[in-house]
Design an enzyme around this catalytic site. Structure first.
Site, mmCIF file in Angstrom:
data_model
loop_
_atom_site.group_PDB
_atom_site.id
_atom_site.type_symbol
_atom_site.label_atom_id
_atom_site.label_comp_id
_atom_site.label_asym_id
_atom_site.label_seq_id
_atom_site.Cartn_x
_atom_site.Cartn_y
_atom_site.Cartn_z
ATOM 1 N N ASN A 144 69.131 -2.262 50.611
ATOM 2 C CA ASN A 144 68.182 -3.348 50.344
ATOM 3 C C ASN A 144 68.714 -4.335 49.300
ATOM 4 O O ASN A 144 67.937 -5.057 48.676
ATOM 5 C CB ASN A 144 66.825 -2.780 49.902
ATOM 6 C CG ASN A 144 66.937 -1.794 48.753
ATOM 7 O OD1 ASN A 144 68.005 -1.578 48.203
ATOM 8 N ND2 ASN A 144 65.815 -1.184 48.392
ATOM 9 N N ARG A 282 65.892 -3.484 36.244
ATOM 10 C CA ARG A 282 65.072 -2.438 35.656
ATOM 11 C C ARG A 282 64.390 -3.005 34.419
ATOM 12 O O ARG A 282 65.002 -3.717 33.617
ATOM 13 C CB ARG A 282 65.912 -1.206 35.292
ATOM 14 C CG ARG A 282 66.389 -0.402 36.487
ATOM 15 C CD ARG A 282 65.242 0.214 37.277
ATOM 16 N NE ARG A 282 65.682 0.990 38.424
ATOM 17 C CZ ARG A 282 65.773 0.521 39.665
ATOM 18 N NH1 ARG A 282 65.475 -0.757 39.908
ATOM 19 N NH2 ARG A 282 66.155 1.303 40.653
ATOM 20 N N GLN A 311 56.212 2.831 36.023
ATOM 21 C CA GLN A 311 55.717 2.362 37.315
ATOM 22 C C GLN A 311 54.862 3.450 37.953
ATOM 23 O O GLN A 311 55.326 4.589 38.035
ATOM 24 C CB GLN A 311 56.889 1.982 38.240
ATOM 25 C CG GLN A 311 57.614 0.757 37.745
ATOM 26 C CD GLN A 311 58.617 0.180 38.732
ATOM 27 O OE1 GLN A 311 59.217 -0.833 38.464
ATOM 28 N NE2 GLN A 311 58.808 0.808 39.864
ATOM 29 N N HIS A 330 56.723 -3.699 42.283
ATOM 30 C CA HIS A 330 58.137 -3.490 42.616
ATOM 31 C C HIS A 330 58.314 -3.515 44.136
ATOM 32 O O HIS A 330 58.341 -2.483 44.800
ATOM 33 C CB HIS A 330 58.618 -2.162 42.040
ATOM 34 C CG HIS A 330 60.108 -2.041 42.008
ATOM 35 N ND1 HIS A 330 60.757 -1.067 41.307
ATOM 36 C CD2 HIS A 330 61.088 -2.773 42.602
ATOM 37 C CE1 HIS A 330 62.068 -1.192 41.452
ATOM 38 N NE2 HIS A 330 62.288 -2.220 42.250
#
Length: 383
Positions: A144, A282, A311, A330
């Protein structure tokens, strides 16, 4: 037989989809550097389906249960994960919804031999502890990367052109053009720099070149001279050297001891007033409160990204309400297109591991008691 614990995000609020906006997605066979896309022996899902949520199960259940293995799929990263870990052989999770495999958790999981990231970025695993425990850590490298690069370009344009507030004017029934354009600029001619120029960072640079911007980068591995010449890149030995020259900075580095907390008050203060900062890497690479202060003072003109710590971010996380931001959950690497690749790559890794054959070197982060494969290139440890 193996027990596999898969930690995935919840299904949509309205329930698992019964149809999708598109009937198909493009088939990607190779990535820009020539690496082949994931190539499992077969798949048990429809490309373009929602695979990253609990009901999607990464398309793994039929494959695993047909061989007698046990698949447990959960969304609870705390109590349920702790309950399932002691007899787990494999843990699979996503950077978007990470199962934090701390040293303490690894110590309580004596059977755990393999941690797979369905996507890229394995910093939610304590790599030092994984090395000590003799575990293998793997991720679906490059699956990705382009998805994230597209998201970065979208966020840069969204901030510079003041897109989100302007869209909100329309939603609210307004038409005040002055309010919209008072913070809107052209990207053309700006200086844009990336902290790290690996797969994502280089893809961002390539996508920005046609905008007639001045491109900068810093990375501990310098790009080939031919690439620097092709994209007219200016190399800087460090982020501290680069950021004072930039109008836009995008962070595309992995999180490790050298990058944690990099964007604090000192580095932010060295940037030009009115710089835009994008972070899809990050959250802990940036100091949470320093980012808020820089936006409130006007040192940063905008901050956008989709990475948070922890998260999911709590409701009172200050990045939800700070001025001039373009934050998203995210999602940059979890488009339905990307999910097809990282689900297929997860299956490819499992096919190799369960059959005792080598996992692709590109997918390895930790193996044989050391950083390996992609991990040896991107990460550092304290051991």
């Amino acid at each position: 037989m193996a027990k596999l614990v898969c930690v995935l995000y919840d299904d949509p609020a309205a329930g698992y989809p019964t149809s999708y906006a598109r009937d198909d997605i493009p088939a990607i066979e190779r990535y820009p550097d020539g690496q082949t896309a994931p190539s499992p022996k077969s798949i048990d899902f429809t490309p373009g389906a929602l695979l990253g949520s609990v009901s999607g199960e990464l398309g793994l259940r039929s494959f695993l249960e047909s061989q007698g293995h046990t698949l447990v799929v959960i969304s609870d990263k705390e109590a349920a994960l702790d309950r399932e870990l002691p007899d787990a052989d494999v843990v699979i999770s996503q950077p978007f919804w990470p199962a934090y495999l701390t040293a303490e958790r690894i110590a309580k999981a004596p059977k755990l031999k393999l941690a797979i990231t369905a996507g890229i970025g394995s910093d939610h695993v304590d790599l030092d502890a994984a090395i000590d425990a003799g575990m293998t850590v793997a991720e679906v490298t490059y699956s990705n990367s382009i998805s994230v690069a597209e998201h970065v370009v979208m966020m840069i344009l969204g901030l510079v052109r003041n897109y989100l507030p302007s869209h909100q004017v329309v939603v609210d029934g307004g038409w005040n053009i002055a309010d919209c354009v008072a913070r809107s600029y052209d990207l053309e001619g700006m200086h844009v720099g990336t902290v790290a120029a690996g797969r994502i960072g280089t893809a961002v640079l390539r996508r920005l070149a046609p905008f007639d911007v001045q491109l900068h980068y810093t990375d501990r591995h310098r790009l080939p001279e031919s690439v620097e010449r092709e994209l007219n890149l200016t190399f800087h030995p460090s982020a501290a050297d680069m950021v004072p020259h930039c109008d836009v900075v995008t962070i595309n580095a992995p999180l490790h001891p050298e990058t944690e907390g990099l964007f604090g008050d000192e580095l932010l203060g060295s940037m030009k007033r009115g710089t835009y900062l994008i972070n899809t890497a990050r959250a802990k690479i940036a100091d949470r409160d320093a980012i808020v202060r820089a936006l409130e003072s006007g040192q940063l003109a905008g901050y956008a990204g989709d990475v948070w710590y922890p998260q999911p971010a709590p409701a009172d996380h200050p990045w939800r309400t700070m001025p001039d931001h373009g934050m998203t959950p995210h999602i940059s690497g979890s488009s339905l297109s990307a999910q097809t690749r990282y689900a297929a790559g997860t299956r490819e890794i499992l096919e190799s591991w369960l059959s005792g054959t080598p996992i692709r070197d590109e997918y390895l982060i930790v193996d044989g008691g050391r950083l390996a494969g992609a991990g040896a290139h991107a990460y550092s440890t304290t051991v």
